[in-house]
Design an enzyme around this catalytic site. Structure first.
Site, mmCIF file in Angstrom:
data_model
loop_
_atom_site.group_PDB
_atom_site.id
_atom_site.type_symbol
_atom_site.label_atom_id
_atom_site.label_comp_id
_atom_site.label_asym_id
_atom_site.label_seq_id
_atom_site.Cartn_x
_atom_site.Cartn_y
_atom_site.Cartn_z
ATOM 1 C CB SER A 236 38.803 46.434 35.970
ATOM 2 O OG SER A 236 37.611 46.313 35.245
ATOM 3 C CG ASP B 155 35.883 48.754 37.111
ATOM 4 O OD1 ASP B 155 37.070 49.017 37.302
ATOM 5 O OD2 ASP B 155 35.478 48.065 36.151
#
Length: 319
Positions: A61, A175
């Site tokens: 991320s 993500d």
């Protein structure tokens, strides 16, 4: 147009072959945490000041974003951008999407952050970088270790419900914090002898517990966790704002829980040699305007571990 698509692999690439331990520094596992991830900038500043060599970075991320910019020599620009953000100024970088896949398309933000890196390939960075993502269709953990740096970073921070998924190599990626919030396992797979993890979610919740209670109607507890004040600009009318903020808050709460619990589980089975734990619980996932605070906390916490890093590095070099 980008010249290549990044590869998607569950194993390290051939380019990232192990080096003799005496020639290595530390491997960094930079965890996810949205706005809390600005702390990674402070950590990297502290390590650079102490001349700690970084042999590779695995990022999830925002950890992939900061790590990629660092290895590309663009950390100064990223820090300047982060420090320029204000609560009101964030609106200039949001483009609302009506596709249903995400509240924000992310392309305006992407253009602002990544313009200077559009032609950069991961293989050109000089040190291995792995951006961890999640295959939305299969749930597989995906390691992006070659190809377009911009595309790999975008795929790693495509937070479900907020940013649109990224189409890459026939996969729909989102993500990486859904499957591997602090990617120590990636560094271990590269046979790195000294792994330092930056965990941004360690103090969000205590240890998991079971609560027994009676199921009955009652007033719902109010108030938000520190830092979880989501912006109220997701809609135009007060009624729509209340509904949207409620949805955003539910997504934030759910994602915080997923990251915290998954992190505990993954690190219990594959712990790092050193954990850097910036005390940033009070910074919410969306509070990108608090960059100065996050950077300073990351810097201070990393400095506390410099002697330990030096001791372990010397011990490994002596073997």
């Amino acid at each position: 147009m980008l010249s290549k698509k990044p590869s998607t692999s569950l194993l390290p690439s051939a380019e990232a072959s192990p080096q003799p331990a005496s020639h290595r520094g530390i491997a960094l596992a930079l965890g996810g945490g949205a706005a809390r991830g600005w702390a990674h900038i402070g950590v990297l500043r502290a390590l650079d000041e102490a001349d700690v060599r970084i042999s590779m970075i695995a990022g999830t991320s925002i950890g992939a974003l900061v790590g990629g910019c660092y290895l590309a020599g663009r950390l100064d620009e990223l820090e300047e951008f982060a420090l320029s953000l204000t609560r009101r100024g964030l609106l200039r970088f949001l483009d609302f999407s009506m596709s249903g896949a995400g509240l924000l398309g992310g392309m305006r933000l992407n253009r602002r952050l990544m313009g200077a890196l559009k032609d950069t390939q991961i293989e050109e960075l000089g040190r291995p970088l792995v951006c961890v993502s999640t295959d939305a269709r299969s749930g597989h953990e995906v390691w992006l270790n070659a190809g377009s740096l911009v595309l790999a970073m975008r795929a790693s921070y495509a937070l479900p419900g907020v940013f649109l998924p990224v189409e890459c190599g026939g996969r729909r990626l989102m993500d990486g914090a859904l499957v591997n919030p602090v990617p120590v396992s990636v560094c271990r797979a590269h046979e790195e002898p000294l792994v330092v993890a930056v965990n941004l979610n360690y103090d969000l919740f205590g240890r998991a517990a079971v609560v027994r209670m009676r199921a009955s109607e009652a007033d719902q507890p109010g108030g938000a966790l520190p830092g979880d004040r989501e912006t109220a600009v997701l809609a135009s009318t007060p009624e729509e704002r209340r509904e949207k903020v409620g949805i955003a808050r539910a997504m934030v709460d759910a994602f915080n829980i997923i990251q915290a619990r998954t992190t505990r589980s993954r690190l219990a089975g594959d712990p790092p040699d050193i954990s850097i734990l910036p005390p940033i619980r009070d910074i919410g996932l969306s509070e990108f305007h608090r960059a100065r605070e996050a950077i300073d906390l990351g810097y201070s916490e990393a400095r506390r571990h410099l002697s330990e890093i030096d001791r372990l590095s010397r011990s490994l070099a002596a073997r």
